[in-house]
Motif scaffolding. Structure first.
Motif, mmCIF file in Angstrom:
data_model
loop_
_atom_site.group_PDB
_atom_site.id
_atom_site.type_symbol
_atom_site.label_atom_id
_atom_site.label_comp_id
_atom_site.label_asym_id
_atom_site.label_seq_id
_atom_site.Cartn_x
_atom_site.Cartn_y
_atom_site.Cartn_z
ATOM 1 N N GLU A 215 0.870 -1.113 0.018
ATOM 2 C CA GLU A 215 -0.091 0.115 0.071
ATOM 3 C C GLU A 215 0.741 1.192 0.129
ATOM 4 O O GLU A 215 0.746 2.177 -0.736
ATOM 5 C CB GLU A 215 -0.924 0.025 1.238
ATOM 6 N N ALA A 216 1.946 1.295 0.758
ATOM 7 C CA ALA A 216 2.701 2.383 0.795
ATOM 8 C C ALA A 216 3.335 2.463 -0.602
ATOM 9 O O ALA A 216 3.494 3.790 -1.023
ATOM 10 C CB ALA A 216 3.852 2.203 1.754
ATOM 11 N N SER A 217 3.935 1.427 -1.082
ATOM 12 C CA SER A 217 4.466 1.707 -2.419
ATOM 13 C C SER A 217 3.499 2.158 -3.594
ATOM 14 O O SER A 217 3.834 3.054 -4.396
ATOM 15 C CB SER A 217 4.780 0.303 -2.934
ATOM 16 N N ARG A 218 2.163 1.731 -3.278
ATOM 17 C CA ARG A 218 1.254 2.259 -4.428
ATOM 18 C C ARG A 218 1.040 4.136 -4.237
ATOM 19 O O ARG A 218 0.972 4.668 -5.073
ATOM 20 C CB ARG A 218 -0.231 1.647 -4.182
ATOM 21 N N LEU A 219 0.980 4.238 -2.914
ATOM 22 C CA LEU A 219 0.949 5.795 -2.621
ATOM 23 C C LEU A 219 2.113 6.415 -2.985
ATOM 24 O O LEU A 219 2.142 7.732 -2.868
ATOM 25 C CB LEU A 219 0.287 5.934 -1.163
ATOM 26 N N ALA A 220 3.400 5.728 -3.084
ATOM 27 C CA ALA A 220 4.371 6.612 -3.269
ATOM 28 C C ALA A 220 4.347 6.385 -4.936
ATOM 29 O O ALA A 220 5.401 7.101 -5.580
ATOM 30 C CB ALA A 220 5.702 5.818 -3.138
ATOM 31 N N ILE A 222 4.316 3.847 -7.209
ATOM 32 C CA ILE A 222 4.743 2.792 -7.815
ATOM 33 C C ILE A 222 3.952 1.927 -8.416
ATOM 34 O O ILE A 222 2.735 1.634 -7.848
ATOM 35 C CB ILE A 222 5.498 1.818 -6.800
ATOM 36 N N GLU B 350 0.923 3.304 5.369
ATOM 37 C CA GLU B 350 0.791 3.819 4.291
ATOM 38 C C GLU B 350 1.918 4.613 3.776
ATOM 39 O O GLU B 350 1.661 5.152 2.704
ATOM 40 C CB GLU B 350 -0.575 4.538 4.382
ATOM 41 N N ALA B 368 9.956 6.233 -8.273
ATOM 42 C CA ALA B 368 8.740 5.669 -9.139
ATOM 43 C C ALA B 368 8.153 6.403 -10.228
ATOM 44 O O ALA B 368 7.621 6.041 -11.234
ATOM 45 C CB ALA B 368 7.448 5.453 -7.887
#
Lengths: 357, 507
Positions: A215-220, A222, B350, B368
């Protein structure tokens, strides 16, 4: 002096690869007791020969499969279908070659290899689609292909064992190039490619990030789906090459038994190599050591002469010991058990002194 | 007057981690029937002291006496059995089990091996009644708010016969009413003779509920005082030493946006943006160099507004305009492409990838954006990371440290650094100062002001009204998932905003 020495020792043992490498060396040394010329490597008839070479040569398919598995596990996934992909690719390549008029035609063999690896890519895409696109749990998603894939392989071979007689195809798993077994070169190349792909680009870090905290990766920002699809495709591709190696080495394709249980050995190799099943940090070097360790263990079982009916038990025993020794929690426990009582006694002593007056 | 015997006395506690002395020679004592605040900045050693007490860490020196007997717990479980229980900020119970099951898990009353469910429910109900909690013991824990879950954790702890209760920042995710409820329970427990160690960052709460304060700084004991005899300003001084003037300076910031800003078209504007079940359609415009504060209670839709603007959740209605042009914000990636950055309030779940290093976490968003095939050259990474470690004063200043091992305030700074290096045009900060100490809080507030001065648009969300009022040029108030009103921050005071929240209408 002793303090600094033990300090160096503890710094050394904290290294991630210390224990697997040590155990591998111990295993190899154990072989020396039974086979005095175990470490001897010679060139016979223009080919490298020796027990060590054999371990790497026979371990090459496992290295390939474990390599792909490492990246999948780093994303907090797992791929149970690699064994089936091994069987499918071997079967397809052998089927194509067996249908040729001239089985020794290089073009025919290259087409077979291309078809098999192409199919591996498609299968990997399928896995990646189920995991990243549909959002299925990896263990279930790949279980589908693990089961269905065996059926597919048998469909390709029509339930028979396809035997071929092709010199160019034999090169992949059983041939030599510049005195070195070709499968070793292939595995080396794949490892080098994987290291370059993950560590020279940002792919490795992004994989570790997705596996560490999705989840943190998505919000970063990625694009974790793309990355997850990539690792499953890479994993299937590696398994495909392993399938070619295995079928080439025996010049036949067995839909039922080729690559059977190799997924478990591969997962084991990854874990022994220090990559956590919980995802995140991965170590390709560790995986290679882990795969070699498992292969060395199989070799040792033969050279030591463990009765065939107990080999699986023996293997399980060694693997358990390896995992225990590697576990910091276990080492701490064993270590503490020796130290704790005295510390507690000392504490008790101290209270007594204070209570006395 | 002779003091009663301390139930807990820690003397000369020392704990070293590789390269850092987390605690040196710290004394701490706790008396029965008192609430004792443990205060200090991030990295002062509060958590370490608690972990040293409960046996999570082996201490390198010192002595712990519980009821006069030397103890060294091997872990929280053993500590709990001896009567020392901890209630954490993050609830460590099972949301998928019932309230009663959670209270008795692991120590279910049994007869002939079978669990006595009736007894469990009866005792749980009694216990909850004793804490004056009006909840159903057979309902799933997860159906209740964090505050209630915390109460259940407390019920569990006191049922295991706690003599010492440790509250590790229990209030950071509670709203005012829930805090009040918690304090009532704390006072009740105190009257029953339980010793309570209370870790918090909120000064008001210290004065509201505690009897005694111990302050740590940089792993050393600064002092122990009776709360009633300690002026607030002195407490702050004990905690942050000479950085006090920082907070005072901040109060002199201009509050209302320069008129010029309002004329230009906003950097980001939401019109009728909304998501069913999350937040009703709202309008919000944020200009260049402007800090817009979102005020509202927990659950009022503050976070949901932020998540919609960043594409973390997809909007059901309305649109977002960037520089006057309507753009599709489908996911965080597209939001980032339009220069929007978002620091989540849940920095550990998060925000950060805790197993990666400070360097990797900082460059993550920038990397990213570039995609996997174009790695940021190592030297450039080091320059960027070094710059922000220095600028935000991240300690320890070690880019290769795993983020898990940093204190909360430093983790927050790492997350901030991650977004700052992407040079966003709109920075959304959701509770950036939650659970961090006064010093780090002041630093982050000062940073917000200087970012806005540099032209960045900032959306600032905080449960603390004072903080919102101090920093914002414009304030938007939310209540029950509706954006109630938006107003310039000229002469608005806390009471005024509270009236709006309470009444649900602009006044």
């Amino acid at each position: 002096m002793t303090a600094s020495l033990s300090g160096h020792m503890s710094a050394l043992t904290r290294r991630r690869l210390f224990w697997p490498v040590t155990i591998l060396i111990v295993l190899l040394l154990a072989n020396l007791l039974f086979t005095p010329d175990f470490f001897k490597i010679e060139i016979r008839g223009g080919h490298l020969y020796g027990s060590l070479i054999d371990i790497v040569r026979f371990g090459a398919p496992l290295i390939m499969v474990a390599l792909g598995m490492t990246l999948v596990i780093a994303t907090r996934g797992i791929d149970l279908s690699v064994g089936s992909i091994v069987a499918i690719c071997g079967a397809l390549a052998c089927l194509w070659i067996s249908g040729q008029d001239d089985q020794n035609s290089v073009a025919g063999v290259l087409t077979a290899v291309g078809l098999a690896l192409g199919l591996a890519l498609v299968l990997g895409l399928w896995n990646g689609f189920l995991v990243a696109g549909v959002g299925m749990q990896p263990i279930i998603a790949t279980l589908i292909l693990m089961v269905a894939g065996r059926g597919l392989a048998q469909l390709i071979t029509d339930g028979q064992i396809i035997t071929i007689n092709s010199t160019p195809y034999k090169l992949i798993g059983g041939g030599y190039w510049l005195t070195v077994p070709f499968s070793i070169l292939l595995a080396l190349g794949a490892v080098a490619l994987a290291v370059a792909l993950t560590r020279r680009t940002a792919l490795g870090m992004l994989i570790e990030s997705v596996g560490g905290n999705a989840e943190a990766s998505r919000l970063a920002g990625i694009g974790s789906r793309r990355i997850i699809v990539m690792v499953y495709v890479f994993c299937a591709f590696c398994a495909g090459i392993a399938g070619l190696m295995i079928s080439s080495n025996v010049s036949s394709a067995d839909g039922n038994n080729a690559g059977l249980w190799i997924e478990l050995d591969a997962i084991l190799a990854v874990v022994i190599g220090g990559t956590s099943l919980a995802g995140g940090r991965f170590s390709i070097g560790g995986t290679v050591v882990g795969a070699l360790l498992i292969q060395a263990l199989s070799t040792t079982i033969y050279t030591v002469g463990v009765p065939p009916e107990t080999t699986l038990l023996f293997k399980a025993l060694v693997v358990t010991v390896v995992c225990l020794i590697q576990s910091p929690a276990f080492r701490a426990k064993v270590f503490q058990r020796r130290r704790r009582p005295s510390a507690r006694a000392a504490a008790r002593e101290k209270t007594k002194v204070e209570v006395a007056p | 007057m002779a003091e009663p015997a301390a139930i807990l006395a820690m003397t000369g506690i020392t704990k070293e981690f590789p390269g850092v002395k987390a605690l040196s020679d710290v004394d701490f004592r706790l008396f029965p029937g008192e609430v004792h605040a443990l205060m200090g900045e991030n990295g002062a050693g509060k958590s370490t002291l608690i972990k040293a007490l409960t046996g999570v860490y082996d201490i390198d020196g010192g002595e712990i006496l519980l009821e006069g007997e030397a103890v060294r717990f091997t872990g929280p479980l053993q500590a709990q059995q001896a009567g020392v229980s901890t209630v954490y900020q993050e609830i460590n119970l099972c949301p998928n089990l019932s309230v009663a099951e959670n209270i008795f898990i692991g120590r279910e009353p049994r007869r002939l091996g079978a669990i006595q469910w009736k007894k469990i429910h009866r005792r749980a109900t009694e216990l909850l009644r004793r804490l004056r909690l009006d909840i159903d013991a057979s309902a799933l824990l997860g159906t209740y708010s964090i505050a209630v879950q915390q109460m259940v954790a407390i019920a569990r702890a006191i049922d295991i016969s706690a003599k010492v209760l440790i509250f590790d920042e229990p209030t950071s995710s509670l709203d005012a009413k829930e805090c009040e409820q918690l304090f009532r329970v704390m006072r009740q427990l105190k009257d029953e003779g339980i010793a309570i160690l209370f870790v918090t960052h909120f000064l008001d709460q210290v004065y509201e509920v505690t009897d005694r304060v111990t302050v740590l700084r940089n792993g050393r004991l600064v002092g122990e005082r009776l709360t009633a005899e300690l002026a607030q300003i002195d407490l702050v001084a004990m905690m942050i030493g000479k950085e006090l003037e920082v907070l005072e300076q901040l109060d002199e910031q201009p509050k209302s946006s320069p008129a010029a800003l309002q004329d230009a078209s906003p950097v980001v504007a939401a019109s009728e943006l909304g998501r069913d079940g999350a937040v009703a359609p709202f309008n919000l415009a944020i200009h260049r160099g402007e800090v817009v504060g979102l005020a509202g209670l927990l659950g009022s839709g503050r976070t949901e507004v932020a998540r919609l603007l960043f594409g973390a959740d997809r909007a059901d209605h309305g649109q977002i305009r960037v520089d006057g042009t309507t753009v599709a914000v489908r996911n965080p990636r597209t939001a980032m492409a339009h220069g929007i950055a978002f620091c989540s309030e849940n920095r550990r779940t998060e925000g950060l990838v805790e197993d990666l290093t400070v360097r990797e976490n900082i460059i993550l968003a920038l990397q990213a954006e570039r995609g996997w095939s174009r790695p940021i050259p190592r030297r450039r990474q080091e320059e960027l990371v070094d710059k922000y470690i220095k600028a935000l004063r991240i300690t320890p200043a070690n880019p290769d440290m795993v983020v898990r091992n940093l204190s909360g305030g430093n983790q927050q700074k790492v997350l901030l650094a991650r977004w700052l290096i992407t040079e966003p045009r709109l920075l959304i900060l959701d509770e950036p100062t939650r659970g961090i100490d006064v010093g780090a809080k002041a630093e982050i507030q000062r940073l917000v002001v200087s970012l806005a001065d540099g032209g960045m648009a900032v959306l600032f969300i905080s449960a603390e009204l004072e903080e919102v009022l101090r920093l914002s040029h414009k304030i938007a108030v939310l209540r029950d998932r509706h954006l109630v009103t938006e107003m310039p921050n000229d002469g608005v005071d806390v009471e005024h905003v509270m009236r709006i929240i309470a009444s649900g209408a602009a006044v």
